[in-house]
Design a protein around this motif. Structure first.
Motif, PDB file in Angstrom:
ATOM      1  N   ILE A 179      16.965  15.112   3.435  1.00 23.51           N
ATOM      2  CA  ILE A 179      15.573  14.703   3.677  1.00 23.51           C
ATOM      3  C   ILE A 179      15.256  13.423   2.899  1.00 23.51           C
ATOM      4  N   SER A 180      15.812  13.294   1.692  1.00 20.82           N
ATOM      5  CA  SER A 180      15.555  12.093   0.878  1.00 20.82           C
ATOM      6  C   SER A 180      16.091  10.838   1.568  1.00 20.82           C
ATOM      7  N   ALA A 181      17.235  10.953   2.247  1.00 22.82           N
ATOM      8  CA  ALA A 181      17.797   9.806   2.974  1.00 22.82           C
ATOM      9  C   ALA A 181      16.877   9.382   4.111  1.00 22.82           C
ATOM     10  N   LEU A 182      16.341  10.356   4.838  1.00 24.35           N
ATOM     11  CA  LEU A 182      15.422  10.058   5.943  1.00 24.35           C
ATOM     12  C   LEU A 182      14.142   9.406   5.418  1.00 24.35           C
ATOM     13  N   PHE A 183      13.648   9.887   4.276  1.00 25.17           N
ATOM     14  CA  PHE A 183      12.439   9.320   3.665  1.00 25.17           C
ATOM     15  C   PHE A 183      12.641   7.846   3.305  1.00 25.17           C
ATOM     16  N   VAL A 184      13.760   7.531   2.671  1.00 27.49           N
ATOM     17  CA  VAL A 184      14.037   6.142   2.278  1.00 27.49           C
ATOM     18  C   VAL A 184      14.147   5.254   3.511  1.00 27.49           C
ATOM     19  N   TRP A 185      14.859   5.724   4.516  1.00 27.10           N
ATOM     20  CA  TRP A 185      15.067   4.959   5.745  1.00 27.10           C
ATOM     21  C   TRP A 185      13.749   4.618   6.427  1.00 27.10           C
ATOM     22  N   LYS A 186      12.818   5.570   6.459  1.00 24.53           N
ATOM     23  CA  LYS A 186      11.571   5.388   7.202  1.00 24.53           C
ATOM     24  C   LYS A 186      10.445   4.733   6.401  1.00 24.53           C
ATOM     25  N   MET A 187      10.357   4.982   5.100  1.00 24.62           N
ATOM     26  CA  MET A 187       9.140   4.647   4.367  1.00 24.62           C
ATOM     27  C   MET A 187       9.288   3.620   3.247  1.00 24.62           C
ATOM     28  N   VAL A 188      10.457   3.540   2.615  1.00 27.59           N
ATOM     29  CA  VAL A 188      10.581   2.730   1.392  1.00 27.59           C
ATOM     30  C   VAL A 188      10.884   1.271   1.738  1.00 27.59           C
ATOM     31  N   PRO A 189      10.103   0.316   1.220  1.00 27.97           N
ATOM     32  CA  PRO A 189      10.373  -1.107   1.485  1.00 27.97           C
ATOM     33  C   PRO A 189      11.504  -1.624   0.599  1.00 27.97           C
ATOM     34  N   GLU A 190      12.203  -2.647   1.055  1.00 29.40           N
ATOM     35  CA  GLU A 190      13.223  -3.294   0.224  1.00 29.40           C
ATOM     36  C   GLU A 190      12.535  -4.257  -0.736  1.00 29.40           C
ATOM     37  N   THR A 191      12.926  -4.212  -2.015  1.00 32.73           N
ATOM     38  CA  THR A 191      12.259  -5.043  -3.026  1.00 32.73           C
ATOM     39  C   THR A 191      13.221  -6.057  -3.652  1.00 32.73           C
ATOM     40  N   LYS A 192      14.453  -6.093  -3.182  1.00 31.79           N
ATOM     41  CA  LYS A 192      15.462  -6.989  -3.766  1.00 31.79           C
ATOM     42  C   LYS A 192      14.991  -8.436  -3.749  1.00 31.79           C
ATOM     43  N   GLY A 193      15.024  -9.083  -4.920  1.00 29.81           N
ATOM     44  CA  GLY A 193      14.729 -10.508  -5.022  1.00 29.81           C
ATOM     45  C   GLY A 193      13.262 -10.881  -4.980  1.00 29.81           C
ATOM     46  N   LYS A 194      12.370  -9.903  -4.797  1.00 31.05           N
ATOM     47  CA  LYS A 194      10.929 -10.197  -4.727  1.00 31.05           C
ATOM     48  C   LYS A 194      10.311 -10.100  -6.122  1.00 31.05           C
ATOM     49  N   SER A 195       9.415 -11.020  -6.431  1.00 32.12           N
ATOM     50  CA  SER A 195       8.686 -10.929  -7.699  1.00 32.12           C
ATOM     51  C   SER A 195       7.675  -9.794  -7.605  1.00 32.12           C
ATOM     52  N   LEU A 196       7.184  -9.354  -8.769  1.00 28.58           N
ATOM     53  CA  LEU A 196       6.186  -8.281  -8.774  1.00 28.58           C
ATOM     54  C   LEU A 196       4.931  -8.721  -8.019  1.00 28.58           C
ATOM     55  N   GLU A 197       4.622 -10.003  -8.094  1.00 25.77           N
ATOM     56  CA  GLU A 197       3.441 -10.515  -7.409  1.00 25.77           C
ATOM     57  C   GLU A 197       3.653 -10.564  -5.893  1.00 25.77           C
ATOM     58  N   GLU A 198       4.892 -10.846  -5.451  1.00 23.81           N
ATOM     59  CA  GLU A 198       5.200 -10.808  -4.014  1.00 23.81           C
ATOM     60  C   GLU A 198       5.093  -9.389  -3.466  1.00 23.81           C
ATOM     61  N   MET A 199       5.471  -8.389  -4.272  1.00 22.79           N
ATOM     62  CA  MET A 199       5.326  -6.993  -3.849  1.00 22.79           C
ATOM     63  C   MET A 199       3.860  -6.639  -3.655  1.00 22.79           C
ATOM     64  N   GLU A 200       3.023  -7.194  -4.505  1.00 26.56           N
ATOM     65  CA  GLU A 200       1.590  -6.939  -4.382  1.00 26.56           C
ATOM     66  C   GLU A 200       1.056  -7.453  -3.042  1.00 26.56           C
ATOM     67  N   LYS A 201       1.526  -8.628  -2.621  1.00 30.83           N
ATOM     68  CA  LYS A 201       1.092  -9.207  -1.338  1.00 30.83           C
ATOM     69  C   LYS A 201       1.514  -8.307  -0.164  1.00 30.83           C
ATOM     70  N   LEU A 202       2.674  -7.639  -0.293  1.00 28.03           N
ATOM     71  CA  LEU A 202       3.144  -6.728   0.756  1.00 28.03           C
ATOM     72  C   LEU A 202       2.149  -5.601   0.988  1.00 28.03           C
ATOM     73  N   TRP A 203       1.636  -5.028  -0.097  1.00 27.76           N
ATOM     74  CA  TRP A 203       0.692  -3.908   0.045  1.00 27.76           C
ATOM     75  C   TRP A 203      -0.663  -4.397   0.537  1.00 27.76           C
ATOM     76  N   LYS A 204      -1.041  -5.617   0.201  1.00 21.35           N
ATOM     77  CA  LYS A 204      -2.289  -6.184   0.703  1.00 21.35           C
ATOM     78  C   LYS A 204      -2.236  -6.364   2.218  1.00 21.35           C
ATOM     79  N   LYS A 205      -1.052  -6.784   2.715  1.00 20.13           N
ATOM     80  CA  LYS A 205      -0.881  -6.937   4.167  1.00 20.13           C
ATOM     81  C   LYS A 205      -1.005  -5.604   4.893  1.00 20.13           C
ATOM     82  N   ARG A 206      -0.429  -4.550   4.279  1.00 26.99           N
ATOM     83  CA  ARG A 206      -0.491  -3.234   4.892  1.00 26.99           C
ATOM     84  C   ARG A 206      -1.909  -2.693   4.919  1.00 26.99           C
TER      85      ARG A 206
END
Length: 464
Positions: free
Chosen positions: A437-464
């Motif tokens: 179930i954990s594999a399915l959860f990651v595949w469907k819901m978790v965003p990739e954060t590799k190489g993104k600054s903490l501030e860029e991650m914030e912009k991702l949630w603002k878009k959502r």
């Protein structure tokens, strides 16, 4: 080519912060060598059952839940550094108090309900330290680290957790080696707990030498101090100014913390589920009860301790794999691969248990399971929890995620003895199902954060 950042300084302060992870591992694993002695010294003489035994072994997790809940308050009010200092004091007190709980009564004392309660109290105090460190150490590192090596540096915290476990496996084995069961049950377990006072004191002293994180300093309206820290981390002054501007922009015009759901509920739910799945796959059962699991396979006392050390080495090796690959392969591929490996290991152990087959095959599949966890969910869960939340809610959001993690940990660990009495095959099968179930959860819901600054991650949630 101009160096982007001051590596010796950056790795130095990261190393100090990861001592919080080492103590996290040390405190949670010290019970693996002492739990049978605690049973013999405090549980059996009082005629208490397996549920009380499980609750006593897991009592530190109650403190971990409390520490996780309080980590947001302390990290936002005191700062990341002072919260870790407070945790080091709690580790120190718990180490000495758990080893010699009679000192609260100023007497040697005989086994009693009162003595059992005092022992659990000291374990809970240490657990609060673990809960604080487990949330704030990776948060501290993520707020210090440059984006391109953040995953690697935060993964060092998991390496320190596993190293702490491996060190305490050696310490427990060294204390018990060549000694009689009677001596271990009367004296040895005390030395096991008290030994933690040494790394706890070292952690507290070294923390005095590291700075507060620039992001907390900006949140506290201490901009000059934040710039000073950034100038020590980054060699390029233009880079320093750019990062400072991004932090200021993400914080906004006000330094007030935002409400927990200011960026929507999805990011909080993802953080919680990452934490819950990390525990529901059953890893801490393998860590807390490791010697007993190996003894149930037919190993003698000393052999079970040695096999636990072997498993500790496997944990270290595969955590290094995660450190080397997290910023190259990304978070999601590692998590999904690890989930598949854990499912294979647990379903195989379940099948062997149903058929009453005990032997080297069981050990091999436990190693496959733990190796899969250590190269994936072990370090990567902490990396994601430390980096997916926006700056203005990071303290409280991490606190919520970590509190759920320790609650899930307590639920899984404390129910393990009773579940095993019911059916060992079904117990391990349940952990295998959680891995799928954990594999399915990651595949469907978790965003990739590799190489993104903490501030860029914030912009991702603002878009959502």
């Amino acid at each position: 080519m101009i160096k982007q950042y001051n590596k010796p300084y950056l790795f130095g302060i990261t190393l100090v912060a990861t001592l919080g992870g080492l103590l996290f591992g040390y405190d949670t694993a010290v019970i693996s060598g002492a739990e049978k002695s605690i049973e013999a010294y405090l549980i059996r003489p009082l005629g208490l059952n397996s549920l009380i035994h499980g609750a006593t072994v897991s009592s530190a997790l109650i403190g971990c839940i409390i520490g996780g809940v309080l980590s947001g308050f302390f990290s936002n009010r005191l700062g990341r550094k002072k919260t870790l200092l407070f945790a080091s004091v709690l580790f120190f007190l718990s180490a000495l108090g758990s080893g010699y709980p009679e000192t609260l009564f100023f007497t040697r004392g005989e086994p009693s309900i009162g003595l059992l309660l005092v022992f659990n109290l000291y374990r809970i105090i240490g657990g609060i330290g673990v809960g604080l460190a487990s949330a704030v150490s990776p948060m501290y590192i993520s707020e210090i680290a440059p984006a391109d090596i953040r995953g690697r540096l935060v993964s060092f915290n998991q390496f320190a957790i596993i190293l702490g476990m491996l060190v305490v496996y050696f310490v427990n084995w060294a204390i018990a080696n060549g000694q009689s069961i009677e001596w271990i049950n009367a004296i040895g377990w005390r030395y096991m707990f008290a030994s933690e006072a040494i790394p706890a004191a070292l952690f507290g002293i070294l923390l005095l030498l590291v700075p507060e994180t620039p992001r907390f300093l900006v949140l506290s309206d201490r901009n000059e101090q934040a710039m000073s820290v950034l100038n020590k981390i980054y060699s390029d002054k233009l880079k320093t100014q750019t990062i400072f501007s991004e932090i200021k922009q993400s914080v906004g015009q006000t330094t007030e913390r935002a409400k927990l759901f200011s960026y929507g509920k999805i990011v909080i739910i993802i953080g919680i589920l990452l934490s819950v799945f990390q525990q529901f796959v059953g890893i801490n059962v393998a860590l807390y009860y490791a010697p007993r699991i190996f003894e149930s396979m037919g190993a003698a006392k000393d052999a079970s301790m040695l096999q636990t050390i072997v498993m500790g080495f496997v944990n270290v090796v595969f955590t290094v794999v995660a450190i080397l690959t997290v910023d190259k392969w990304g978070r999601k591929p590692l998590l999904i691969t690890g989930s598949i490996g854990m499912a294979v290991g647990m379903f195989a152990i379940s099948a062997l248990a149903f058929n009453n087959i005990i032997g080297i095959g069981t050990l091999i599949f436990i190693i496959i399971y733990t190796a899969s966890f250590m190269m994936s969910w072990g370090p990567i869960c902490w990396v994601l929890i430390s980096e997916i939340f926006p700056n203005r809610i990071r303290g409280q959001a991490v606190a919520v995620a970590v509190a759920f993690q320790w609650f899930a940990n307590y639920l899984i660990s404390s129910t393990y003895p009773a579940m095993m009495e019911f059916s060992s095959g079904m117990t391990y099968g349940f952990y295998g199902l959680m891995a799928v179930i954990s594999a399915l959860f990651v595949w469907k819901m978790v965003p990739e954060t590799k190489g993104k600054s903490l501030e860029e991650m914030e912009k991702l949630w603002k878009k959502r």
